[in-house]
Design an enzyme around this catalytic site. Sequence first.
Site, mmCIF file in Angstrom:
data_model
loop_
_atom_site.group_PDB
_atom_site.id
_atom_site.type_symbol
_atom_site.label_atom_id
_atom_site.label_comp_id
_atom_site.label_asym_id
_atom_site.label_seq_id
_atom_site.Cartn_x
_atom_site.Cartn_y
_atom_site.Cartn_z
ATOM 1 N NE ARG A 4 71.349 24.096 84.294
ATOM 2 C CZ ARG A 4 70.646 23.504 83.320
ATOM 3 N NH1 ARG A 4 69.825 22.502 83.613
ATOM 4 N NH2 ARG A 4 70.770 23.887 82.061
ATOM 5 C CG HIS A 17 71.452 17.036 75.427
ATOM 6 N ND1 HIS A 17 70.924 16.467 74.282
ATOM 7 C CD2 HIS A 17 70.372 17.430 76.165
ATOM 8 C CE1 HIS A 17 69.605 16.519 74.318
ATOM 9 N NE2 HIS A 17 69.245 17.083 75.456
ATOM 10 C CG HIS A 66 68.627 12.904 77.367
ATOM 11 N ND1 HIS A 66 69.306 13.626 78.342
ATOM 12 C CD2 HIS A 66 67.728 13.780 76.819
ATOM 13 C CE1 HIS A 66 68.838 14.856 78.382
ATOM 14 N NE2 HIS A 66 67.886 14.983 77.471
ATOM 15 C CG ASP A 98 65.950 16.600 73.766
ATOM 16 O OD1 ASP A 98 66.257 15.919 74.758
ATOM 17 O OD2 ASP A 98 66.067 17.841 73.722
#
Length: 331
Positions: free
Chosen positions: A275, A265, A209, A211
């Site tokens: 994570r 990204h 995607h 941002d």
Amino acid sequence: MDVSSEPPFQKAYKTLIDKVDMIAVEVDWVETCELPVIDLSRLKLGEMEREECKREIAKASREWGFFQVVRHGICREILEKMRCEQRKLFKRPFYEKVNDKYMNFSAGSYRWGTPSATCLRQLSWSEAFHVPLADISGLAGLASLSPAMEQFATKVSDLALELAEILAEKMGHRSEFFRSNCLPSTCYLRMNRYPPCPHYSEVFGLMPHTDSDFLTILYQDQVGGLQLVKDGRWIAVKPDPQALIVNIGDLFQAWSNGVYRSVEHRVVANKQVERFSTAYFFCPSYDTVIESCIKPSVYRRFSFREFRQQVQEDVKRFGHKKGLPWFVIQN
């Protein structure tokens, strides 16, 4: 009552997981690299050092759309407190996380998986709290989390504004646009957790995607998993314990007329290790009009509300965001 903290991925997405042999996400080995690293302490030195630092910020935003900042003025204590409280939050039972009466967050703040997914390549194996900064001080039931978030958000807000004004200055614009339109009340924090994923080779932690903001500032742990597109290929970002990651969003690409790049990204899933990351989104009010600062414009004028509505329509229609291409002026 089930007190497990884990979202029920296996149960909720059983139909998609059962098709694993038919549909596979291509997450091949990719080269690991270091993003450009910029020492922001130079902004407090002499004129030559300041200008060189600003040039590096603008260059990385043009060529990479991503960069890392060190000596950024946010102390380790604030960052570690934020991470500690975030871990505690995600350890709460799942039934509490999905129930607003337990969490004191706005409705819809807690998100997990991808409700609209119709195949594995659209599924994000992660959970998150997406919190408007305006809500932080009112988190009465989260006594230790609220001040940690508030300290973190205050510092990161100042950093985001400073970086945005530097990028505007390097475009030849010393305007009050960002100071007037990107207020603490219009920005967001997103606390992310990526659980261990048994289907790590077929599922993303967060699907590819861009941002939908001006700037994103990311504080991540040392597990790794962030990848971005550079020169037409995916590369993995090497974690740096001293750095915050900054990336350009769609609105800055439109405002700069394509000079600064909003880069695709993703986060790959991990089989064994969870994570954590915290993202700050530097956003304007929904009524703010985005207009290219260079003429002739590549993009037509649009409001942030219009952009967000288009993204939501894209996800419903296509299963993923298309974003800026809808706003390109057709010759």
